[in-house]
Every structure is written in structure tokens, then in C-alpha cells.
Scaffold this motif. Structure first.
Motif, PDB file in Angstrom:
ATOM      1  N   PRO A  46       0.766  -1.260  -0.189  1.00  0.00           N
ATOM      2  CA  PRO A  46      -0.119  -0.108   0.112  1.00  0.00           C
ATOM      3  C   PRO A  46       0.745   1.133   0.015  1.00  0.00           C
ATOM      4  CG  PRO A  46       0.124  -0.958   2.346  1.00  0.00           C
ATOM      5  CD  PRO A  46       0.659  -1.843   1.381  1.00  0.00           C
ATOM      6  N   SER A  47       0.201   2.331  -0.717  1.00  0.00           N
ATOM      7  CA  SER A  47       0.795   3.750  -0.547  1.00  0.00           C
ATOM      8  C   SER A  47       0.298   4.185   0.962  1.00  0.00           C
ATOM      9  CB  SER A  47       0.357   4.475  -1.618  1.00  0.00           C
ATOM     10  OG  SER A  47      -1.063   4.936  -1.227  1.00  0.00           O
ATOM     11  N   VAL A  48       1.067   5.312   1.125  1.00  0.00           N
ATOM     12  CA  VAL A  48       0.630   6.180   2.479  1.00  0.00           C
ATOM     13  C   VAL A  48      -0.743   6.598   2.215  1.00  0.00           C
ATOM     14  CG1 VAL A  48       1.206   8.128   3.869  1.00  0.00           C
ATOM     15  CG2 VAL A  48       2.976   6.802   2.595  1.00  0.00           C
ATOM     16  N   SER A  49      -1.140   6.841   1.317  1.00  0.00           N
ATOM     17  CA  SER A  49      -2.718   7.376   0.922  1.00  0.00           C
ATOM     18  C   SER A  49      -3.505   6.240   1.117  1.00  0.00           C
ATOM     19  CB  SER A  49      -2.681   8.167  -0.585  1.00  0.00           C
ATOM     20  OG  SER A  49      -2.103   9.194  -0.610  1.00  0.00           O
ATOM     21  N   GLU A  50      -3.348   5.107   0.670  1.00  0.00           N
ATOM     22  CA  GLU A  50      -4.104   3.921   0.732  1.00  0.00           C
ATOM     23  C   GLU A  50      -4.253   3.486   2.093  1.00  0.00           C
ATOM     24  OE1 GLU A  50      -3.483   1.727  -3.347  1.00  0.00           O
ATOM     25  OE2 GLU A  50      -1.912   1.408  -1.780  1.00  0.00           O
ATOM     26  N   VAL A  51      -3.151   3.640   2.915  1.00  0.00           N
ATOM     27  CA  VAL A  51      -3.436   3.320   4.299  1.00  0.00           C
ATOM     28  C   VAL A  51      -4.114   4.338   5.165  1.00  0.00           C
ATOM     29  CG1 VAL A  51      -1.702   3.096   6.513  1.00  0.00           C
ATOM     30  CG2 VAL A  51      -1.173   1.965   4.415  1.00  0.00           C
ATOM     31  N   ALA A  52      -3.848   5.468   4.932  1.00  0.00           N
ATOM     32  CA  ALA A  52      -4.584   6.604   5.462  1.00  0.00           C
ATOM     33  C   ALA A  52      -6.164   6.203   5.211  1.00  0.00           C
ATOM     34  CB  ALA A  52      -4.143   7.912   4.713  1.00  0.00           C
ATOM     35  N   GLU A  53      -6.417   6.229   4.100  1.00  0.00           N
ATOM     36  CA  GLU A  53      -7.938   5.875   3.698  1.00  0.00           C
ATOM     37  C   GLU A  53      -8.513   4.824   4.505  1.00  0.00           C
ATOM     38  OE1 GLU A  53     -10.828   5.128  -0.033  1.00  0.00           O
ATOM     39  OE2 GLU A  53      -8.683   5.551  -0.537  1.00  0.00           O
ATOM     40  N   ALA A  54      -7.645   3.748   4.527  1.00  0.00           N
ATOM     41  CA  ALA A  54      -8.327   2.575   5.294  1.00  0.00           C
ATOM     42  C   ALA A  54      -8.166   2.631   6.712  1.00  0.00           C
ATOM     43  CB  ALA A  54      -7.281   1.241   5.055  1.00  0.00           C
ATOM     44  N   ALA A  55      -7.296   3.476   7.097  1.00  0.00           N
ATOM     45  CA  ALA A  55      -7.306   3.892   8.808  1.00  0.00           C
ATOM     46  C   ALA A  55      -8.229   4.955   9.137  1.00  0.00           C
ATOM     47  CB  ALA A  55      -5.903   3.939   9.125  1.00  0.00           C
ATOM     48  N   ARG A  59      -4.880  12.318   5.018  1.00  0.00           N
ATOM     49  CA  ARG A  59      -3.575  12.376   4.167  1.00  0.00           C
ATOM     50  C   ARG A  59      -2.694  12.985   4.794  1.00  0.00           C
ATOM     51  NH1 ARG A  59      -4.955  11.541  -2.405  1.00  0.00           N
ATOM     52  NH2 ARG A  59      -6.308   9.573  -2.042  1.00  0.00           N
ATOM     53  N   ALA A  60      -2.816  14.174   5.271  1.00  0.00           N
ATOM     54  CA  ALA A  60      -1.944  15.123   5.555  1.00  0.00           C
ATOM     55  C   ALA A  60      -1.360  14.664   7.011  1.00  0.00           C
ATOM     56  CB  ALA A  60      -2.762  16.739   6.010  1.00  0.00           C
ATOM     57  N   THR A  61      -2.077  13.958   7.916  1.00  0.00           N
ATOM     58  CA  THR A  61      -2.012  13.568   9.162  1.00  0.00           C
ATOM     59  C   THR A  61      -0.943  12.190   8.831  1.00  0.00           C
ATOM     60  OG1 THR A  61      -3.845  14.027  10.300  1.00  0.00           O
ATOM     61  CG2 THR A  61      -2.588  12.302  11.050  1.00  0.00           C
ATOM     62  N   ALA A  62      -1.338  11.729   7.921  1.00  0.00           N
ATOM     63  CA  ALA A  62      -0.552  10.204   7.533  1.00  0.00           C
ATOM     64  C   ALA A  62       0.876  10.516   7.220  1.00  0.00           C
ATOM     65  CB  ALA A  62      -1.156   9.427   6.481  1.00  0.00           C
ATOM     66  N   TYR A  63       1.106  11.430   6.160  1.00  0.00           N
ATOM     67  CA  TYR A  63       2.424  11.757   5.610  1.00  0.00           C
ATOM     68  C   TYR A  63       3.484  12.662   6.848  1.00  0.00           C
ATOM     69  CZ  TYR A  63       1.362  10.495   1.031  1.00  0.00           C
ATOM     70  OH  TYR A  63       1.202   9.810  -0.273  1.00  0.00           O
ATOM     71  N   ARG A  64       2.664  13.091   7.919  1.00  0.00           N
ATOM     72  CA  ARG A  64       3.444  13.635   8.976  1.00  0.00           C
ATOM     73  C   ARG A  64       4.066  12.239   9.751  1.00  0.00           C
ATOM     74  NH1 ARG A  64      -0.678  17.342   9.766  1.00  0.00           N
ATOM     75  NH2 ARG A  64      -1.602  16.145  11.563  1.00  0.00           N
ATOM     76  N   TYR A  65       3.478  11.011   9.726  1.00  0.00           N
ATOM     77  CA  TYR A  65       4.264  10.033  10.383  1.00  0.00           C
ATOM     78  C   TYR A  65       5.034   9.247   9.412  1.00  0.00           C
ATOM     79  CZ  TYR A  65       0.806  10.540  14.106  1.00  0.00           C
ATOM     80  OH  TYR A  65       0.231  11.286  15.327  1.00  0.00           O
ATOM     81  N   PHE A  66       4.450   9.081   8.034  1.00  0.00           N
ATOM     82  CA  PHE A  66       5.396   8.449   7.321  1.00  0.00           C
ATOM     83  C   PHE A  66       5.407   9.177   5.808  1.00  0.00           C
ATOM     84  CE2 PHE A  66       3.266   5.374  10.127  1.00  0.00           C
ATOM     85  CZ  PHE A  66       4.417   4.640  10.562  1.00  0.00           C
ATOM     86  N   PRO A  67       6.518   9.996   5.679  1.00  0.00           N
ATOM     87  CA  PRO A  67       6.799  10.928   4.232  1.00  0.00           C
ATOM     88  C   PRO A  67       6.755  10.128   3.191  1.00  0.00           C
ATOM     89  CG  PRO A  67       8.023  11.526   6.332  1.00  0.00           C
ATOM     90  CD  PRO A  67       7.582  10.135   6.639  1.00  0.00           C
ATOM     91  N   SER A  68       6.969   8.649   3.208  1.00  0.00           N
ATOM     92  CA  SER A  68       7.075   8.204   1.827  1.00  0.00           C
ATOM     93  C   SER A  68       6.669   6.550   1.995  1.00  0.00           C
ATOM     94  CB  SER A  68       8.496   8.207   1.380  1.00  0.00           C
ATOM     95  OG  SER A  68       9.302   7.300   2.199  1.00  0.00           O
ATOM     96  N   GLN A  69       6.229   6.150   0.915  1.00  0.00           N
ATOM     97  CA  GLN A  69       5.974   4.724   0.703  1.00  0.00           C
ATOM     98  C   GLN A  69       7.091   3.778   1.793  1.00  0.00           C
ATOM     99  OE1 GLN A  69       5.258   2.439  -2.861  1.00  0.00           O
ATOM    100  NE2 GLN A  69       3.608   1.508  -1.994  1.00  0.00           N
ATOM    101  N   ALA A  70       8.642   4.155   1.306  1.00  0.00           N
ATOM    102  CA  ALA A  70       9.675   3.576   1.678  1.00  0.00           C
ATOM    103  C   ALA A  70       9.558   3.558   3.453  1.00  0.00           C
ATOM    104  CB  ALA A  70      10.718   4.108   0.904  1.00  0.00           C
ATOM    105  N   ALA A  71       9.194   4.686   3.610  1.00  0.00           N
ATOM    106  CA  ALA A  71       9.207   4.692   5.212  1.00  0.00           C
ATOM    107  C   ALA A  71       8.382   3.771   6.005  1.00  0.00           C
ATOM    108  CB  ALA A  71       9.104   6.245   5.635  1.00  0.00           C
ATOM    109  N   LEU A  72       7.084   3.915   5.485  1.00  0.00           N
ATOM    110  CA  LEU A  72       6.012   3.260   5.816  1.00  0.00           C
ATOM    111  C   LEU A  72       6.251   1.635   5.921  1.00  0.00           C
ATOM    112  CD1 LEU A  72       2.945   2.790   6.858  1.00  0.00           C
ATOM    113  CD2 LEU A  72       2.288   2.915   4.172  1.00  0.00           C
ATOM    114  N   VAL A  73       6.677   1.306   4.678  1.00  0.00           N
ATOM    115  CA  VAL A  73       6.869  -0.200   4.460  1.00  0.00           C
ATOM    116  C   VAL A  73       8.001  -0.678   5.294  1.00  0.00           C
ATOM    117  CG1 VAL A  73       7.828  -1.965   2.950  1.00  0.00           C
ATOM    118  CG2 VAL A  73       5.882  -0.428   2.337  1.00  0.00           C
ATOM    119  N   GLN A  74       9.331   0.256   5.452  1.00  0.00           N
ATOM    120  CA  GLN A  74      10.344  -0.057   6.499  1.00  0.00           C
ATOM    121  C   GLN A  74       9.781  -0.251   7.844  1.00  0.00           C
ATOM    122  OE1 GLN A  74      13.641  -0.441   5.789  1.00  0.00           O
ATOM    123  NE2 GLN A  74      13.307  -1.666   7.485  1.00  0.00           N
TER     124      GLN A  74
END
Length: 231
Positions: A46-55, A59-74
Motif C-alpha cells: 500500500p501507499s501512504v494514501s491507501e493506508v490513510a484511507e483504510a485507517a 492524508r496530511a496526518t498520515a504523511y506527517r508520520y510516514f513521508p514516503s511509501q518506503a518509510a511506511l513499508v520499512q
């Protein structure tokens, strides 16, 4: 999966919530991690946006925690690895330490097989886009935890094997450690969990013994000649 390189990347990108922090920030980050894990365990990357939507997080909040898909997956991968990242052994026998590492890690890797395959998919996809010149400035998802884990497992052989032999042993062991092994032995060979673990353990032990025999080193790092004399 180099650890120091991964941690540096994670620190730069993810800005994780300090362990002592509580309240809404900690709960939101935990929600996102749990949601991303659920999606990755279902086979998605999933992308950060997809996780944000599912949760149900903006999106703005999600990207504050995980600025990229790589950071999220890591972050999800580290969560999945769990106790593997803190593995330690008190044994001075390299073969026993490797067997213990495999016994600790492989069941956990299998349990989070879909998550690690999703991470591998992202890594391969980024490689393809980098080769094609289309990756742009997207942060890279890095892997390498296994390097430090395997180096630690065979640490008793330092000074007994030449540096290049020690490095080659760690490299050879890395071929038998990780989700790729699960993929080959289960998906291609059709082995069940017990058979898969048995083959991986057997191959790892054979590699350690071969490296020691090549250098004239016996079990527990004792030179073979000295071991014979003691006997």
C-alpha cells in the motif's frame, strides 16, 4: 535486510514517535502501522494514501508520520521482524548460533510471509524504475538486516577464518535466510513449514561446517589439529 543504513533512512524519513510519547500521536501511529500490516498481510504493497484511507486518517496526518511509501513499508517490516532484530546468542559455537538464529527467525518470517513479500515487491519495483530512469526522487526502500544478524551469528569464527572467508560465509548464509528461501522452498518445491525449515537449517549448517573445514577449524572455532591433540 545493512542495519545501520536502514535505521538512518528510517530516522531521516519516518520521524518515529519516541517510545515515551503517549496519547493521540502514539495511537494514530499505531493505527497506521496495524492497518498497513493488515493490508500487506493481504498481499498489498500500500501507499501512504491507501493506508490513510483504510485507517480513516487524513492524508496530511498520515504523511506527517510516514513521508514516503518506503518509510511506511520499512516501519511495517521492522514491526514484523520483531524479536529477530534483538536476537542474541550466548553460545561460542558458530554452527549452534546459526541454527539458533534460523530457529528464531524463520518461523517469524513465515508468519509474516505476505508482508515481507510485499516489501520485496516494492524493492524490485523500485529497482526496475531506477533502471528505467523513472524512479525520480522517491526515497528508496533499503534492505539488509540479515547482514548484521548473520555476521553476529558467525562472530565466534573471527580470527579463525580469514576476513574474506568470513565474509563469504555470511554471504552464502544470506542465500538461505529470509523470505526468498520461504518462496523457493514452499512455492517452487511445495514443501510444508517443517520441511522448509529442515532444508534451510541443513543448508546453513553445511555451509558453516564447510567454511570451518576449509580453514582447518573444528567446532566451536577450535583448530582441528588442536582438537585432535586434546582428544
Amino acid at each position: 535486510m545493512d542495519v545501520s543504513r536502514q535505521q538512518a533512512a528510517a530516522n531521516d524519513e519516518a520521524a518515529p514517535v519516541p517510545a515515551v510519547e503517549r496519547g493521540a500521536r502514539a495511537r494514530t501511529r499505531r493505527l497506521m502501522l496495524e492497518t498497513a500490516t493488515r493490508l500487506m498481510q493481504s498481499g498489498m504493497t500500500p501507499s501512504v494514501s491507501e493506508v490513510a484511507e483504510a485507517a480513516a486518517v487524513s492524508r496530511a496526518t498520515a504523511y506527517r508520520y510516514f513521508p514516503s511509501q518506503a518509510a511506511l513499508v520499512q516501519a511495517v517490516v521492522d514491526e514484523g521482524l520483531g524479536p529477530i532484530l534483538t536476537w542474541k546468542s550466548a553460545s561460542n559455537d558458530a554452527e549452534r548460533r546459526v541454527a539458533d538464529l534460523f530457529a528464531t527467525a524463520m518461523p517469524r518470517i513465515e508468519a509474516f510471509e505476505a508482508t515481507f513479500k510485499a516489501a520485496l515487491k516494492l524493492s524490485l519495483d523500485q529497482w526496475a524504475r531506477r533502471q528505467a530512469g523513472t524512479l525520480g526522487s522517491e526515497p528508496a526502500f533499503t534492505r539488509g538486516h540479515r547482514v548484521d544478524l548473520l555476521k553476529d551469528a558467525i562472530a565466534p569464527l573471527k580470527g579463525r577464518l580469514k576476513p574474506r572467508q568470513l565474509r563469504r560465509l555470511a554471504q552464502a548464509l544470506s542465500l538461505m535466510f529470509g523470505v526468498e528461501v520461504v518462496t523457493v522452498l514452499k512455492d517452487i518445491w511445495g514443501l510444508d513449514s517443517t520441511e522448509m525449515m529442515s532444508v534451510a537449517q541443513w543448508a546453513a549448517g553445511a555451509l558453516v561446517r564447510a567454511a570451518m573445514a576449509e580453514s582447518g577449524v573444528g567446532s566451536a572455532g577450535i583448530p582441528a589439529a588442536s582438537k585432535t591433540a586434546i582428544a
